[in-house]
Design a protein around this motif. Structure first.
Motif, PDB file in Angstrom:
ATOM      1  N   VAL A 233      47.746  22.801  14.853  1.00  0.00           N
ATOM      2  CA  VAL A 233      46.444  23.455  14.772  1.00  0.00           C
ATOM      3  C   VAL A 233      45.840  23.525  16.171  1.00  0.00           C
ATOM      4  CG1 VAL A 233      45.325  21.270  14.139  1.00  0.00           C
ATOM      5  CG2 VAL A 233      44.153  23.419  13.679  1.00  0.00           C
TER       6      VAL A 233
ATOM      7  N   ALA B 179      48.818  26.300  11.752  1.00  0.00           N
ATOM      8  CA  ALA B 179      47.759  26.277  10.741  1.00  0.00           C
ATOM      9  C   ALA B 179      46.789  27.442  10.905  1.00  0.00           C
ATOM     10  CB  ALA B 179      46.986  24.965  10.838  1.00  0.00           C
TER      11      ALA B 179
ATOM     12  N   PRO C 291      43.004  27.409  10.468  1.00  0.00           N
ATOM     13  CA  PRO C 291      41.873  26.512  10.200  1.00  0.00           C
ATOM     14  C   PRO C 291      40.866  27.066   9.204  1.00  0.00           C
ATOM     15  CG  PRO C 291      42.374  26.532  12.526  1.00  0.00           C
ATOM     16  CD  PRO C 291      43.201  27.618  11.910  1.00  0.00           C
ATOM     17  N   SER C 292      40.760  28.402   9.109  1.00  0.00           N
ATOM     18  CA  SER C 292      39.794  29.001   8.188  1.00  0.00           C
ATOM     19  C   SER C 292      40.120  28.700   6.727  1.00  0.00           C
ATOM     20  CB  SER C 292      39.725  30.511   8.401  1.00  0.00           C
ATOM     21  OG  SER C 292      40.989  31.112   8.198  1.00  0.00           O
TER      22      SER C 292
ATOM     23  N   VAL D 164      40.375  25.909   5.598  1.00  0.00           N
ATOM     24  CA  VAL D 164      39.442  24.816   5.292  1.00  0.00           C
ATOM     25  C   VAL D 164      38.006  25.214   5.618  1.00  0.00           C
ATOM     26  CG1 VAL D 164      38.744  22.462   5.924  1.00  0.00           C
ATOM     27  CG2 VAL D 164      41.174  23.015   5.592  1.00  0.00           C
ATOM     28  N   SER D 165      37.774  25.760   6.854  1.00  0.00           N
ATOM     29  CA  SER D 165      36.401  25.978   7.300  1.00  0.00           C
ATOM     30  C   SER D 165      35.692  27.084   6.541  1.00  0.00           C
ATOM     31  CB  SER D 165      36.386  26.307   8.801  1.00  0.00           C
ATOM     32  OG  SER D 165      37.078  27.520   9.066  1.00  0.00           O
TER      33      SER D 165
ATOM     34  N   ASP E 153      36.017  23.743  13.729  1.00  0.00           N
ATOM     35  CA  ASP E 153      37.012  24.117  12.727  1.00  0.00           C
ATOM     36  C   ASP E 153      38.297  23.298  12.868  1.00  0.00           C
ATOM     37  OD1 ASP E 153      37.687  25.403  15.102  1.00  0.00           O
ATOM     38  OD2 ASP E 153      38.401  27.221  14.121  1.00  0.00           O
TER      39      ASP E 153
ATOM     40  N   TYR F  92      39.569  20.736   9.994  1.00  0.00           N
ATOM     41  CA  TYR F  92      40.918  20.874   9.441  1.00  0.00           C
ATOM     42  C   TYR F  92      41.653  19.536   9.481  1.00  0.00           C
ATOM     43  CZ  TYR F  92      45.488  22.850   8.434  1.00  0.00           C
ATOM     44  OH  TYR F  92      46.699  23.140   7.852  1.00  0.00           O
ATOM     45  N   CYS F  93      41.530  18.827  10.605  1.00  0.00           N
ATOM     46  CA  CYS F  93      42.207  17.537  10.727  1.00  0.00           C
ATOM     47  C   CYS F  93      41.661  16.524   9.732  1.00  0.00           C
ATOM     48  CB  CYS F  93      42.073  17.005  12.149  1.00  0.00           C
ATOM     49  SG  CYS F  93      43.092  17.905  13.331  1.00  0.00           S
TER      50      CYS F  93
END
Length: 345
Positions: A48, A75, A77-78, A80-81, A105, A109-110
């Motif tokens: 990521v 990854a 990230p969006s 999750v975000s 973000d 994600y992490c």
């Protein structure tokens, strides 16, 4: 160079051998930290990152897939975000790469990955950053303060720290001394690179290209020119380029090939031949491919493996972008419209 333009960026590029020396000194400490990760139980890896770090992640992806032999993906990230997905990451290693370690973000994600069972490793240039603190293990890039907006020494550091990490995982060693020596020699090529940059006509369009480990540098070369010269630059895998994008190439196009020592020439030969039939304006970064007499050699490392040559050649592409910007009257230290730390959500 034009007085005052690119002074900071050049100083930071020139610091790269010293950064590599600090990474060498910290490698034993990194190895201890890496040894505490449950790597024997990892079945897949997710990377990521954003921007320059995203390009460094491409290099890390190749390292993991070729040296460890497990799948490695990039990854979004969006997931999750924006979409709030709950991740299920059993036996997954998530590696976050970031110069600043500040982007929300990436941090989010992490954290979602940890909540989903993943082991999280971060590589940043700030041990106190939110991203560093969100990880099970943090590897410091040793780049020191980076003031120029266009990342240089932190990108090269990400490549070398990625090499250290995968070498520790696979049980290999890293020839730090050769990498440092070759980086110093690349810096000595600066006057020749500056001369080429002054005569580089980008009005017909610029495309950068590489394959394998050099794919990361192809993307980073394009990004550095976009950031500092403020022109659009396309970057491709030399394999993908034949599947459509080559139709936009014309006689005035400029093509920059990233071809480090050790690269299999057969991997690029078909693409190079087709491009030569269309344009003669071809430039090379790296000493791994046979060039025609009319093609321009920007320089590159010598006598290194492909994996290590990519790390060293990253210095050269940064110098080229720097000199191209300055010769165009741009200040690469502070490009209009960009900030050093970008926070995406």
């Amino acid at each position: 160079m034009v007085m005052g333009l690119g002074v900071i960026m050049r100083a930071e590029i020139e610091e790269i051998p010293a950064v590599f020396t600090r990474i060498k000194a910290s490698a034993p400490e990194m190895a201890v930290a890496i040894s505490h990760l449950p790597l024997s139980s990892i079945d897949s890896v997710i990377l990521v990152a954003r921007g320059t770090s995203d390009n460094a992640a491409l290099y890390l992806k190749y390292l993991i897939e070729t040296k460890i032999g497990i799948p490695c993906g990039l990854a979004s990230p969006s997931v999750v975000s924006i979409y709030g997905t709950k991740l299920r990451y059993k036996n997954v290693l998530v590696i976050a790469l970031s110069q600043s370690g500040q982007s929300p973000d990436l941090v989010g994600y992490c954290q979602a990955a940890r909540d989903g069972g993943a082991t999280v490793l971060a590589m940043t240039n700030d041990s106190e950053s939110p991203l560093a603190k969100s990880a099970h293990c943090h590897l410091y890039l040793q780049a020191g303060p980076e003031k120029a907006v266009a990342a240089t020494k932190s990108y090269s550091a990400e490549l070398l720290v990625s090499r250290v990490f995968v070498s520790a995982w696979s049980g290999e060693s890293v020839n730090f001394d050769s990498i440092i020596e070759q980086a110093e020699k690349v810096l000595e090529q600066a006057p020749a690179i500056e001369g080429i940059a002054k005569n580089f006509d980008y009005s017909g369009g610029v495309t950068t290209m590489g394959r394998g480990y050099a794919y990361a540098n192809a993307h980073e070369c394009a990004l550095k020119i976009q950031e500092t010269v403020k022109i659009p630059v396309a970057s491709f895998s030399s394999a993908d380029y034949l599947h459509g994008p080559i139709s936009s190439l014309h006689g005035e196009s400029r093509v920059i090939f990233l071809a480090p020592t050790g690269i299999a020439q057969s991997a690029m030969a078909a693409t190079v031949q087709r491009i030569r039939e269309i344009t003669s304006h071809i430039y090379w970064i790296g000493a791994g491919f046979a060039r025609n007499e009319n093609e321009i050699y920007l320089g590159g490392s010598q006598d290194l493996s492909e994996i290590d040559a990519v790390i060293v050649d990253s210095v050269l592409l940064q110098l080229f972008a720097l000199f191209l910007a300055v010769s165009s009257g741009k200040n690469p230290d502070a490009p209009i419209g960009l900030a050093k730390v970008t926070k995406t959500f």
